[in-house]
Motif scaffolding. Sequence first.
Motif, PDB file in Angstrom:
ATOM      1  N   TYR A 379      -8.176   5.750   3.969  1.00  0.00           N
ATOM      2  CA  TYR A 379      -7.647   4.731   5.031  1.00  0.00           C
ATOM      3  C   TYR A 379      -6.233   4.509   5.306  1.00  0.00           C
ATOM      4  CZ  TYR A 379     -12.390   3.321   3.086  1.00  0.00           C
ATOM      5  OH  TYR A 379     -13.605   3.212   2.324  1.00  0.00           O
ATOM      6  N   ALA A 380      -6.223   3.907   6.570  1.00  0.00           N
ATOM      7  CA  ALA A 380      -4.713   3.819   7.023  1.00  0.00           C
ATOM      8  C   ALA A 380      -4.333   2.559   7.479  1.00  0.00           C
ATOM      9  CB  ALA A 380      -4.550   4.857   8.096  1.00  0.00           C
ATOM     10  N   ASN A 381      -3.208   2.252   7.466  1.00  0.00           N
ATOM     11  CA  ASN A 381      -2.641   0.768   7.959  1.00  0.00           C
ATOM     12  C   ASN A 381      -1.362   0.837   8.190  1.00  0.00           C
ATOM     13  OD1 ASN A 381      -3.339  -1.708   8.101  1.00  0.00           O
ATOM     14  ND2 ASN A 381      -1.647  -2.291   6.590  1.00  0.00           N
ATOM     15  N   GLY A 382      -0.866  -0.106   9.346  1.00  0.00           N
ATOM     16  CA  GLY A 382       0.463   0.016  10.101  1.00  0.00           C
ATOM     17  C   GLY A 382       0.649   1.141  11.068  1.00  0.00           C
ATOM     18  N   TRP A 383       1.811   1.379  10.988  1.00  0.00           N
ATOM     19  CA  TRP A 383       2.186   2.328  12.257  1.00  0.00           C
ATOM     20  C   TRP A 383       1.674   3.645  12.174  1.00  0.00           C
ATOM     21  CZ3 TRP A 383       8.110   1.188  13.425  1.00  0.00           C
ATOM     22  CH2 TRP A 383       8.278   0.151  14.106  1.00  0.00           C
ATOM     23  N   ILE A 384       1.136   4.118  11.034  1.00  0.00           N
ATOM     24  CA  ILE A 384       0.712   5.634  10.767  1.00  0.00           C
ATOM     25  C   ILE A 384      -0.771   5.508  11.218  1.00  0.00           C
ATOM     26  CG2 ILE A 384      -0.118   5.258   8.592  1.00  0.00           C
ATOM     27  CD1 ILE A 384       1.608   8.522  10.085  1.00  0.00           C
ATOM     28  N   LYS A 385      -1.201   4.290  11.329  1.00  0.00           N
ATOM     29  CA  LYS A 385      -2.711   4.149  11.930  1.00  0.00           C
ATOM     30  C   LYS A 385      -2.648   3.758  13.466  1.00  0.00           C
ATOM     31  CE  LYS A 385      -6.107   0.387  11.624  1.00  0.00           C
ATOM     32  NZ  LYS A 385      -6.395  -1.163  11.156  1.00  0.00           N
ATOM     33  N   ARG A 386      -1.761   3.230  13.847  1.00  0.00           N
ATOM     34  CA  ARG A 386      -1.873   2.456  15.252  1.00  0.00           C
ATOM     35  C   ARG A 386      -0.820   3.063  16.065  1.00  0.00           C
ATOM     36  NH1 ARG A 386       1.181  -2.058  15.725  1.00  0.00           N
ATOM     37  NH2 ARG A 386       1.698  -3.097  13.690  1.00  0.00           N
ATOM     38  N   GLY A 387       0.218   3.579  15.527  1.00  0.00           N
ATOM     39  CA  GLY A 387       1.509   3.987  16.214  1.00  0.00           C
ATOM     40  C   GLY A 387       2.622   2.848  16.234  1.00  0.00           C
ATOM     41  N   PRO A 388       3.626   3.301  16.449  1.00  0.00           N
ATOM     42  CA  PRO A 388       4.794   2.262  16.295  1.00  0.00           C
ATOM     43  C   PRO A 388       4.703   1.198  17.422  1.00  0.00           C
ATOM     44  CG  PRO A 388       5.816   4.631  17.150  1.00  0.00           C
ATOM     45  CD  PRO A 388       4.185   4.553  17.079  1.00  0.00           C
ATOM     46  N   VAL A 389       3.886   0.165  17.467  1.00  0.00           N
ATOM     47  CA  VAL A 389       4.079  -0.548  18.366  1.00  0.00           C
ATOM     48  C   VAL A 389       3.696  -1.990  17.757  1.00  0.00           C
ATOM     49  CG1 VAL A 389       3.436   0.731  20.513  1.00  0.00           C
ATOM     50  CG2 VAL A 389       1.546  -0.354  19.024  1.00  0.00           C
ATOM     51  N   GLY A 390       4.402  -3.255  18.426  1.00  0.00           N
ATOM     52  CA  GLY A 390       4.192  -4.418  17.691  1.00  0.00           C
ATOM     53  C   GLY A 390       5.080  -4.762  16.726  1.00  0.00           C
ATOM     54  N   LEU A 391       5.125  -6.118  16.315  1.00  0.00           N
ATOM     55  CA  LEU A 391       5.916  -6.484  15.430  1.00  0.00           C
ATOM     56  C   LEU A 391       5.442  -6.438  13.854  1.00  0.00           C
ATOM     57  CD1 LEU A 391       6.754  -9.762  17.390  1.00  0.00           C
ATOM     58  CD2 LEU A 391       8.151  -7.611  17.358  1.00  0.00           C
ATOM     59  N   ILE A 392       6.234  -6.763  12.996  1.00  0.00           N
ATOM     60  CA  ILE A 392       5.904  -6.593  11.518  1.00  0.00           C
ATOM     61  C   ILE A 392       4.635  -7.240  11.164  1.00  0.00           C
ATOM     62  CG2 ILE A 392       6.496  -7.141   9.202  1.00  0.00           C
ATOM     63  CD1 ILE A 392       9.438  -6.249  10.100  1.00  0.00           C
ATOM     64  N   GLY A 393       4.571  -8.548  11.767  1.00  0.00           N
ATOM     65  CA  GLY A 393       3.219  -9.294  11.498  1.00  0.00           C
ATOM     66  C   GLY A 393       2.172  -8.920  11.845  1.00  0.00           C
ATOM     67  N   ALA A 394       2.139  -7.952  12.852  1.00  0.00           N
ATOM     68  CA  ALA A 394       0.821  -7.232  13.385  1.00  0.00           C
ATOM     69  C   ALA A 394       0.037  -6.385  12.321  1.00  0.00           C
ATOM     70  CB  ALA A 394       1.128  -6.207  14.519  1.00  0.00           C
ATOM     71  N   THR A 395       0.946  -5.975  11.322  1.00  0.00           N
ATOM     72  CA  THR A 395       0.339  -5.193  10.089  1.00  0.00           C
ATOM     73  C   THR A 395      -0.524  -6.102   9.218  1.00  0.00           C
ATOM     74  OG1 THR A 395       2.188  -5.542   8.668  1.00  0.00           O
ATOM     75  CG2 THR A 395       2.170  -3.753   9.898  1.00  0.00           C
TER      76      THR A 395
END
Length: 483
Positions: A379-395
């Motif tokens: 599984y993946a989470n965070g920027w390696i999952k969706r790309g480096p967009v959004g603020l930290i809270g988006a994780t």
Amino acid sequence: MSSTFTDIPFRIAVIGSGPAGVYAAETFNKTPHVKKGRLKIEVDIFDALPTPFGLIRYGVAPDHPRIKGITTALHRILNRRDMRFFGNVAFGKDLSLEDLRERYDAIIFATGALKDAHLDIPGIDLEGSFGAADFVAWYDSNPDYPREWRLDAESVAVIGNGNVALDVSRMLAKSADELLATEIADNVYKGLKASRVTDVHVFGRRGPAQAKFSPLETRELAHPKGVQVILDERDFAQISDEEWERIRADKRIDQVVSTFEGWLEEQKEREESGAEPTDRDGGEVKRRLHLHFWHRPVEVLGEDGRVTGMRFERTRLAEDGSLEGTGEMVEYDIQQVYRAVGYFGSELPGVPYDPVRGVIHNDEGRVTTAEGEVVPACYANGWIKRGPVGLIGATKSDAIETVTHMIEDIEGGVLEPCADRDPDSIVRLLNERGIRYVDWDGWMRLHEHEIQEGAKRQDSDGSPRPSLKEIDREQMIRIARGE
């Protein structure tokens, strides 16, 4: 709940101890299945660095006080000791995917994005042209980066209108003495103290309303002592009446643009009265921070292999809202360039990777092959999952999506128990391979050491410093392991 994990704990390996990794583990911990005792879990978090917190420690400017709140939250989660931390353990080098598959029922990759996205224009590789990520790693004292940074230019350009661009421009403009109230290392303080920078130019392709700044971060630009913020009235004059209506209808954008307007009005009044420029407190101006909008980078200019300037094309919004060039070219005398046009994720050995987007191939957090076939237990989470967009809270919302699918896979009997169920097996493996890993107690020793070192120093007001970052990896490991 599938009966497969009724009598045995569900074992999870998390790769990356930044917000994406810790929030994913904590989100799983808060599911009804775990809270109501229907599922027991064992979580081990691995990080290539000797320290936890990833981006929070090594990717955000040290003068962001609210970041301390995020660090405190992550620290509180890991300090409960219901998850184990293994620092100084690099996936793909110290541990392979096969090593983890043998010992864990599921693996969550949360390695973030550490590299700079490329800016494909002529001259971008000239001496004096840098990726913002490298500069951030220097001032945040990432132990895997050089200790020195040449700040011998007087006029520098920061390309980008996001949070990283703001951090970089503020660090370049701010006086070193003001940063003594933070945890910056001695070499960073000395480097910034010796800086010859007088003018920092921040360039964005779009207009003031499209800047990715928060209202607070925008206001912070004018806070440093001795800094004057300079804007161009022309950048605001080309905003259409329709766009002004959209600006006023969006609270965040309205606050950001209103802050710009206030600075511009003060600037015009000062120019009309012939008064000397001052900083926000009426003090002497030592550095100027220029905000340029509607500028698309065209070329980095150079001479004898070094940066000497930059060429831009003025832009505007087309009728359909897209960005278009006006054909008007403008040039600036610049001796250094920092591109802050985004981060890019790194490939992980054995894990399907999309080299175009810089992410792990995945479907809502389930790792897949390039063809879309689900890779079991990954599984993946965070920027390696969706790309480096959004603020930290988006994780956090990312983590909910990923964990939801993990629970579905457990309930559906998709996940099989790993072969080696002994929690100490991973410890033995690391010891056999001579990996000098740092556990949570070791981090606490290093953390206390940094606090004690900070207490021996004073900030510009004569108060003890909150802490002082250790910068040498080997020294960090020795302190953490009590060697």
